[in-house]
Design a protein around this motif. Structure first.
Motif, mmCIF file in Angstrom:
data_model
loop_
_atom_site.group_PDB
_atom_site.id
_atom_site.type_symbol
_atom_site.label_atom_id
_atom_site.label_comp_id
_atom_site.label_asym_id
_atom_site.label_seq_id
_atom_site.Cartn_x
_atom_site.Cartn_y
_atom_site.Cartn_z
ATOM 1 N N ARG B 119 -5.758 -9.319 9.651
ATOM 2 C CA ARG B 119 -6.658 -8.177 9.490
ATOM 3 C C ARG B 119 -7.865 -8.271 10.417
ATOM 4 N N GLN B 120 -8.254 -9.523 10.736
ATOM 5 C CA GLN B 120 -9.418 -9.697 11.606
ATOM 6 C C GLN B 120 -9.031 -9.654 13.090
ATOM 7 N N GLU B 188 3.604 -5.031 7.489
ATOM 8 C CA GLU B 188 2.180 -4.689 7.426
ATOM 9 C C GLU B 188 1.445 -5.228 8.673
ATOM 10 N N HIS B 192 -0.338 -2.880 11.349
ATOM 11 C CA HIS B 192 -1.736 -3.093 11.704
ATOM 12 C C HIS B 192 -1.897 -3.170 13.233
#
Lengths: 182, 566
Positions: B119-120, B188, B192
Motif C-alpha cells: 500500500r505504501q 489486490e 493497486h
C-alpha cells in the motif's frame, strides 16, 4: 480555316509548355527500377556477381546488362523475386555460382598480426581494430561476404556457418512419413 | 450480475479434468539435482551472475534480467552450482540452451526475504520488485509481469484469468480451490499497482469448487472483486477472448488489451505476486499437473528446474507411454526428452500413448468445407491461410492476418481432412519472422556500405584539399624567398604542372637514396669470417636468380606480394 490552325498551334504550344514544366517539376532522380532491384538484393556487398557491390549489380540489371541469376547469397528465392519484379523467366544458378549456407567471418585472435588489410576490405565496416592491434569481427554486422578472407596475410580469418540456436530456430514445413505397407 | 458476451467459434473438446482433481496439491520431494534454464520468460535470456562451485541459498538471484523485456532467475533451493552450460530444455526444437545445474544440499535454506507493504509503494517500485522476483505470466506465455504494469493509457478494468480452458490442465483449478486467499491478496496488489477500480475474475463454469472457493475468499477480504462464471468453451481462456466475454470489449488486431483500458493476469501470476510482495519469495516453484497415461494423475507443487522424469515417476507412468507433452493436448508441445527441467511456463505434463492420443490419420486434401472458419475464435479464414502457408505465399498470408492467429488448434480439431493446420501456421509465422529479420539486416548492411563509401570519398577529398593547401603554402614560401633573394638560381614557374614537379622531386629523392646506399657499405660485414662471406655470396646469388625468375614471370603477372618486403 486559319483560325482553326491558330487554335491548334496555340493548343500544341500550351500543352508542350505544360509537359516541359512537368518534366522539370516532377523529375525523378536516379533509376527507380534499380532502387527496387537493390531492395530485393541481400546487401552482402560480396561482389560474387562480378560487380563491386549490390547497387552496381542492381544498376546493371536495370540496364539489361546483367543476368538475374548471379547473386548466390540471395538464393533461389532471390532469383524468383527478381524474375517477378522484372517480368522475366526464372533462371537457375550457373555451375560456378551455387548458394552456400549463411556464415559469418571469424578472426583467430591468436594469429592476427594487426595489419588492417581485412578492415580495408570489409564493405560494411564490420571489423574493429587498428594498426598493430588485434582485430575482431562485429558478428551482428557481418554479412558473410568473404571479402576479408583473401587479403589476410596470415590466413587467420575463417568463415563459420551460422548455427541453429533457440533464437533463430524455425518451425519446419509439415512433412509426413509414408509408412511402408509391404 | 454482469452481462456476458460470447466470441465467434470455439470448440468443446472432452475436458478430462476430473482425473487430476481427485487429490490435493502435493509438494514434490526435493530433487537431488535441478537444472535451471536462464531463458524461462519472453524476451531476452537472463545473464548468469553466479560462478560454478558457488554455494547459493534458496531464492538467491542466479540470473539477472538483460534489457527491458526480461526477467530474473533464482535458485529454487539451497545448494551448489556445479555447472553453467548448454543443456536440453523443454522446447520443440530439442536444441540446448544455457542452464545452471544446482546440486541441492537438502537444507532448503532461504536467503534474505524482503517483504513489502504494497500500500505504501508506487507502481514503479512494485514493478521493480516483481522484476527482481522473476514474476512472469504463468498462464503459459511467460511475459514479464512488470512490463504489463507499465502502460501509457488509462486502465480501468483488471481481468483475472481463471478460465483454464484447455483440456487436462487443472493447476489453476487446484490453486483456486486451495489457495484462494493468497490469490485474492495478489489480485489486490496488482489492482493497486495498475490503479484500476473494477476487477473481474473469470472462471469457466466447469470448475464449481474453484468458483465457490474464490467467491468465499473475495467475500472474506471485503474487496469489491466480482467472481464471474463464464461458459466452458475452448479457447475461452485466451486473454483477448476472456476480455471479450467479460467486458464486451474486443481488443483490435495488433493492439494490446491496455489500449482498450483492460489488463489481464492469470490467477497463478496473482498468487506469485502475493508470495513475492508479502512473503518476499521470488518465483522458485509452481503448480504443475501430471496427467494422461499415468496411474495417479494429480497436481504437484514443484521447484523450477525439477526434471519432468521425477514428477512422472511420482505419478507412475503406464507401460505403454511413448511420449510426453508439455501444456495441453491442443496447444502443447512434445518434450524432446522426459528428463528436461520444469520451467515457469510448464503448467502441465501429459504422458501420452497411442491409445490415449491415436496418431492422426494421414492428412487428406482440403475440401473447402470451411468448418475451420466456423470454429476459428479470431474470425480468420483458416482454409485460406492453409493454402497460402502451404504454397509459401507469405505475403498473402500476412494480408489475411496470419499474425492474429493464436494457434489454439480449434481449426485442426474440427478439420474433417485431419490437416495439421497449426503446424502450417507456425511454419509460415517463423518464416515471415526470419525474413523480416533478414530484411532488417540487409537494410543495415546497405546503410553501412553507403556510409563507408561516403566516408572514403570524404577522406579522399580532405586529403586532396590538404595536399593542395600544402602545395600552395610551399609555392607561396618559395615565391617569397625568390622575391627576397638577390640571386635566383632556377626561377620556379608557378604555372608548372604540380604533378610533374612532384614526380621530379620523387625521382631526385630516389636517385639520392640510391647513391647513398651504394657509397656506404653495410656496417656489420667487416668482421665476418671467410665461411660467412661465402655463405652470404651464395645467398645473394640465389636471390639474384629468384629476382630474374620473378622478372620473367612478372612480364605477364604482378610480382608476388611478399617480395615487396625485400
Amino acid at each position: 480555316m486559319i483560325t482553326a490552325l491558330w487554335i491548334m498551334i496555340a493548343l500544341a504550344a500550351l500543352l508542350g509548355m505544360i509537359l516541359g514544366y512537368a518534366s522539370i517539376r516532377f523529375r525523378v532522380e536516379g533509376n527507380p527500377l534499380a532502387e527496387k532491384i537493390d531492395a530485393v538484393l541481400p546487401q552482402t556487398q560480396c561482389g560474387q556477381c562480378g560487380y563491386p557491390g549490390c547497387k552496381p549489380y542492381a544498376d546493371a540489371i536495370a540496364k539489361g546488362e546483367a543476368d538475374i541469376n548471379l547473386c548466390p547469397p540471395g538464393g533461389e528465392e532471390g532469383i524468383h523475386k527478381l524474375a517477378e519484379l522484372l517480368g522475366v523467366e526464372f533462371k537457375p544458378f550457373g555451375e560456378d555460382a551455387q548458394p552456400k549456407p549463411k556464415a559469418v567471418a571469424f578472426i583467430d585472435e591468436q594469429i592476427c598480426i594487426g595489419c588492417t588489410l581485412c578492415i580495408q576490405a570489409c564493405p560494411v565496416d564490420a571489423i574493429a581494430g587498428a594498426a598493430k592491434q588485434m582485430h575482431t569481427i562485429i558478428t551482428s554486422e557481418c554479412t558473410g561476404c568473404e571479402l576479408c578472407v583473401p587479403p589476410c596475410p596470415v590466413d587467420c580469418i575463417s568463415m563459420l556457418p551460422i548455427e541453429e540456436k533457440l533464437t533463430n530456430w524455425k518451425w519446419r514445413y509439415p512433412v509426413f512419413e509414408l509408412r511402408q505397407t509391404s | 450480475m454482469i452481462k456476458l458476451r460470447s466470441f465467434h467459434g470455439g470448440v468443446h473438446p472432452p475436458t478430462h479434468k476430473k482425473e487430476s482433481t481427485q487429490s490435493p496439491i502435493m509438494a514434490a520431494p526435493l530433487p537431488a539435482q535441478l537444472i535451471i534454464p536462464f531463458r524461462q520468460h519472453a524476451g531476452e535470456a537472463a545473464k548468469p551472475v553466479v560462478q560454478v562451485g558457488e554455494r547459493v541459498l534458496k531464492g538467491q538471484l542466479i540470473g539477472e534480467p538483460v534489457g527491458p523485456i526480461s526477467s530474473s532467475v533464482h535458485a529454487p533451493t539451497s545448494g551448489t552450482i556445479t555447472a553453467i552450460e548448454l543443456q536440453q530444455i523443454a522446447h520443440p526444437s530439442a536444441l540446448p540452451d544455457l542452464c545452471a545445474t544446482l546440486v541441492s544440499d537438502g537444507l532448503e535454506e532461504w536467503g534474505v526475504r524482503q517483504t513489502l507493504s504494497y500500500r505504501q509503494l508506487s507502481s514503479d517500485e512494485l514493478q521493480k520488485h516483481l522484476r527482481r522476483c522473476g514474476i512472469v505470466g504463468l498462464g503459459g506465455a511467460v511475459f514479464p509481469s512488470d512490463m504489463k504494469l507499465r502502460h501509457p493509457t488509462v486502465v480501468n478494468t483488471l481481468v483475472i484469468n481463471g478460465a483454464e480452458c484447455e483440456p487436462y490442465i487443472t493447476c489453476d483449478d487446484m490453486l483456486m480451490r486451495e489457495r484462494a486467499e493468497g490469490i485474492v491478496r495478489g489480485i489486490e496488489i496488482l489492482r493497486h499497482a495498475l490503479g484500476t477500480d473494477a476487477v473481474l475474475i473469470g472462471i469457466e463454469d466447469n470448475k464449481p469448487q474453484a468458483i465457490t472457493a474464490m467467491q468465499r475468499a473475495v467475500d472474506e477480504s471485503s474487496h469489491p472483486f466480482k467472481v464471474v462464471a463464464v461458459p466452458t468453451l475452448y479457447p475461452g481462456g485466451s486473454a483477448k477472448h476472456l476480455i471479450k466475454v467479460l467486458t464486451g470489449v474486443e481488443v483490435p488486431s495488433g493492439k494490446l488489451p491496455t489500449d482498450v483500458g483492460v489488463q489481464c493476469y492469470n490467477v497463478a501470476t496473482a498468487y506469485a505476486a502475493h508470495r513475492a510482495v508479502e512473503h518476499g519469495e521470488p518465483l522458485v516453484s509452481r503448480i504443475v499437473t501430471v496427467t494422461g497415461n499415468v496411474e495417479q494423475p494429480r497436481n504437484y507443487e514443484a521447484l523450477i528446474g525439477t526434471p519432468f522424469s521425477e514428477l512422472v515417476e511420482l505419478s507412475v507412468a503406464k507401460a505403454d507411454t511413448n511420449r510426453y507433452i508439455m501444456g495441453g493436448p491442443m496447444m502443447g508441445v512434445e518434450l524432446p526428452a522426459v528428463n528436461v527441467p520444469l520451467v515457469k511456463a510448464s503448467n502441465c505434463v501429459i504422458a501420452a500413448s497411442d491409445v490415449l492420443f491415436p496418431p492422426p490419420p494421414p492428412a487428406m486434401p482440403c475440401i473447402r468445407c470451411t468448418r475451420c472458419a466456423q470454429a476459428c475464435p479470431v474470425e480468420l479464414q483458416p482454409q485460406e491461410l492453409y493454402w497460402f502457408a502451404k504454397s509459401h505465399n507469405f505475403g498473402k498470408a500476412q494480408e489475411y492476418d496470419l499474425f492474429d492467429c493464436i494457434e489454439c488448434g480449434a481449426c485442426a480439431y474440427v478439420c474433417p481432412s485431419s490437416i495439421p493446420l497449426v503446424q502450417y501456421y507456425r511454419y509460415a509465422k517463423s518464416e515471415i519472422r526470419a525474413r523480416d529479420h533478414e530484411k532488417r539486416a540487409a537494410d543495415l548492411a546497405r546503410e553501412r556500405h553507403e556510409f563507408r563509401q561516403f566516408r572514403i570519398e570524404r577522406e579522399k577529398q580532405e586529403k586532396a584539399e590538404r595536399l593542395a593547401q600544402k602545395e600552395r603554402a610551399a609555392a607561396e614560401a618559395k615565391a617569397k624567398a625568390a622575391a627576397t633573394a638577390t640571386v635566383i638560381a632556377t626561377p620556379v614557374d608557378p604555372s608548372a604542372d604540380t604533378d610533374d614537379t612532384q614526380q621530379m622531386r620523387i625521382d631526385a629523392a630516389l636517385a639520392r637514396a640510391k647513391e647513398q646506399a651504394a657509397t656506404t657499405p653495410p656496417k656489420n660485414t667487416e668482421t665476418l669470417s671467410p665461411a660467412q662471406r661465402a655463405e652470404i655470396e651464395a645467398i645473394e646469388e640465389r636471390r639474384a636468380h629468384i629476382h630474374e625468375l620473378a622478372a620473367d614471370a612478372g612480364a605477364d603477372d604482378e610480382p608476388p606480394k611478399h617480395s615487396q618486403g625485400n
